[in-house]
Design a protein around this motif. Structure first.
Motif, PDB file in Angstrom:
ATOM      1  N   SER A 171      -7.854   0.148  10.084  1.00 34.30           N
ATOM      2  CA  SER A 171      -7.219   1.254  10.592  1.00 34.30           C
ATOM      3  C   SER A 171      -5.475   0.759  10.830  1.00 34.30           C
ATOM      4  CB  SER A 171      -7.685   1.732  11.862  1.00 34.30           C
ATOM      5  OG  SER A 171      -7.605   0.837  13.076  1.00 34.30           O
ATOM      6  N   VAL A 172      -4.720   1.544  11.444  1.00 35.79           N
ATOM      7  CA  VAL A 172      -3.396   1.183  11.449  1.00 35.79           C
ATOM      8  C   VAL A 172      -3.227   0.329  12.737  1.00 35.79           C
ATOM      9  CG1 VAL A 172      -0.976   2.200  12.391  1.00 35.79           C
ATOM     10  CG2 VAL A 172      -2.528   3.339  10.361  1.00 35.79           C
ATOM     11  N   GLN A 173      -4.128   0.593  13.800  1.00 42.93           N
ATOM     12  CA  GLN A 173      -4.391  -0.388  15.006  1.00 42.93           C
ATOM     13  C   GLN A 173      -4.822  -1.759  14.848  1.00 42.93           C
ATOM     14  OE1 GLN A 173      -5.617   3.048  14.668  1.00 42.93           O
ATOM     15  NE2 GLN A 173      -4.219   4.104  16.262  1.00 42.93           N
ATOM     16  N   GLY A 174      -5.387  -1.910  13.716  1.00 40.84           N
ATOM     17  CA  GLY A 174      -6.292  -2.913  13.233  1.00 40.84           C
ATOM     18  C   GLY A 174      -4.874  -3.835  12.520  1.00 40.84           C
ATOM     19  N   TYR A 175      -4.126  -3.059  11.862  1.00 40.80           N
ATOM     20  CA  TYR A 175      -3.206  -3.758  11.250  1.00 40.80           C
ATOM     21  C   TYR A 175      -2.046  -4.482  12.099  1.00 40.80           C
ATOM     22  CZ  TYR A 175       1.243  -4.412   8.689  1.00 40.80           C
ATOM     23  OH  TYR A 175       2.315  -5.155   8.109  1.00 40.80           O
ATOM     24  N   ARG A 176      -1.780  -3.418  13.316  1.00 43.84           N
ATOM     25  CA  ARG A 176      -0.823  -4.043  14.493  1.00 43.84           C
ATOM     26  C   ARG A 176      -1.318  -5.249  14.901  1.00 43.84           C
ATOM     27  NH1 ARG A 176       0.651   2.015  16.613  1.00 43.84           N
ATOM     28  NH2 ARG A 176       1.772   2.730  14.796  1.00 43.84           N
ATOM     29  N   GLN A 177      -2.846  -5.183  15.421  1.00 39.86           N
ATOM     30  CA  GLN A 177      -3.661  -6.375  15.892  1.00 39.86           C
ATOM     31  C   GLN A 177      -3.231  -7.554  14.874  1.00 39.86           C
ATOM     32  OE1 GLN A 177      -4.626  -6.473  19.054  1.00 39.86           O
ATOM     33  NE2 GLN A 177      -5.064  -8.717  18.838  1.00 39.86           N
ATOM     34  N   TRP A 178      -3.671  -7.355  13.742  1.00 41.24           N
ATOM     35  CA  TRP A 178      -3.601  -8.421  12.688  1.00 41.24           C
ATOM     36  C   TRP A 178      -2.170  -9.048  12.873  1.00 41.24           C
ATOM     37  CZ3 TRP A 178      -0.351  -9.204   8.235  1.00 41.24           C
ATOM     38  CH2 TRP A 178      -0.852 -10.290   7.380  1.00 41.24           C
ATOM     39  N   ILE A 199      -9.108  -5.472   8.403  1.00 39.65           N
ATOM     40  CA  ILE A 199      -8.206  -4.323   8.736  1.00 39.65           C
ATOM     41  C   ILE A 199      -8.939  -3.360   8.307  1.00 39.65           C
ATOM     42  CG2 ILE A 199      -5.733  -3.405   8.569  1.00 39.65           C
ATOM     43  CD1 ILE A 199      -4.831  -6.263   8.024  1.00 39.65           C
ATOM     44  N   LYS A 210      -0.131  -9.092  15.513  1.00 40.24           N
ATOM     45  CA  LYS A 210      -0.174  -9.775  16.559  1.00 40.24           C
ATOM     46  C   LYS A 210      -0.793 -11.328  16.556  1.00 40.24           C
ATOM     47  CE  LYS A 210       0.264  -5.841  19.758  1.00 40.24           C
ATOM     48  NZ  LYS A 210      -0.581  -5.121  20.694  1.00 40.24           N
ATOM     49  N   ASN A 232      -4.214   5.873   7.562  1.00 43.33           N
ATOM     50  CA  ASN A 232      -5.233   6.146   8.131  1.00 43.33           C
ATOM     51  C   ASN A 232      -6.292   6.526   6.970  1.00 43.33           C
ATOM     52  OD1 ASN A 232      -4.894   5.582  10.718  1.00 43.33           O
ATOM     53  ND2 ASN A 232      -4.050   7.472  11.236  1.00 43.33           N
TER      54      ASN A 232
END
Length: 242
Positions: free
Chosen positions: A219-226, A217, A228, A95
């Motif tokens: 944030s970490v959540q943005g990386y997970r969404q990427w 990207i 997906k 983060n």
């Protein structure tokens, strides 16, 4: 022929050719082989063993190459610095890395705007003092105002391109304590991007490539969404949704 019929001097000469003839008459033939071996060893002169010892030389020992002191010290210093950098990179969370990455992008954008404005102002002053628009109109056959506008836009574009270099340098000075750890994290991040991003060869209007370089990207959540989005793209490509 029996072994006892051979005289002791002849037998000794056959087995050990280096024993002097003076020592042969004094040797008596023993009853068994063990006593014979002991007798021959006692009768053998000491010079023979000395010759055998001197005939075999010990192999030359390889010279030990000592590394210079300054090189050893530099290697130790480099290893110490790398270990310290790795520890700092481990302390820097993902983060915090994304926050530093966003701040560097803001520095770059602000520097591009400022440098573009500065280069435009300087370019207008230079163009106003020279008669370049008339010369450009004569060469290209365009209106002088068009030539002046194109030259001004070119000056602004040069400043916009120079801006990121100045912004990154300023960001490095402000965040110099996190610079080494940030570079290590950034390399790991781009390695992950290269590993998990999709193949863009089957790109289409119905199935566009989702952020191929991972620039969005934050944030970490943005990386997970990427991640997906990459899986969704691969699923559509397997199902021939083009």
């Amino acid at each position: 022929m029996h072994a006892t019929s051979i005289s002791v001097p002849v037998r000794t000469a056959m087995m050990f050719g280096r024993i002097s003839p003076k020592a042969l008459p004094s040797v008596a033939f023993p009853a068994n082989s063990t006593a014979l071996y002991q007798t021959l060893c006692q009768a053998r002169p000491a010079s023979t063993s000395a010759q055998i010892k001197t005939s075999f030389k010990a192999p030359c020992a390889r010279p030990q190459v000592q590394m210079p002191t300054y090189r050893v010290a530099s290697m130790r210093a480099n290893s110490t610095v790398s270990e310290a950098t790795r520890k700092e990179a481990a302390k820097l969370s993902w983060n915090e890395f994304f926050q530093l990455r966003a701040s560097r992008r803001r520095y770059s954008l602000a520097s591009s705007v400022v440098s573009s404005m500065a280069s435009t102002v300087i370019g207008v002053q230079v163009l106003s003092s020279q008669d370049l628009e008339a010369l450009g109109a004569q060469v290209m056959g365009l209106d002088p105002f068009v030539v002046l506008g194109m030259a001004t836009a070119a000056c602004g574009a040069v400043g916009w391109l120079i801006g990121p270099f100045v912004g990154n340098a300023a960001w490095g000075l402000v965040n110099r304590r996190y610079k080494q750890a940030f570079m290590i994290k950034e390399k790991e991040f781009y390695d992950r991007i290269k590993r998990f991003r999709v193949d863009p060869s089957s790109n289409s209007i119905a199935n566009p490539v989702p952020d191929y370089y991972g620039e969005k990207i934050g944030s970490v959540q943005g990386y997970r969404q990427w991640l997906k989005d990459q899986r969704v793209y691969n699923r559509k490509r397997r199902n021939f949704i083009i």
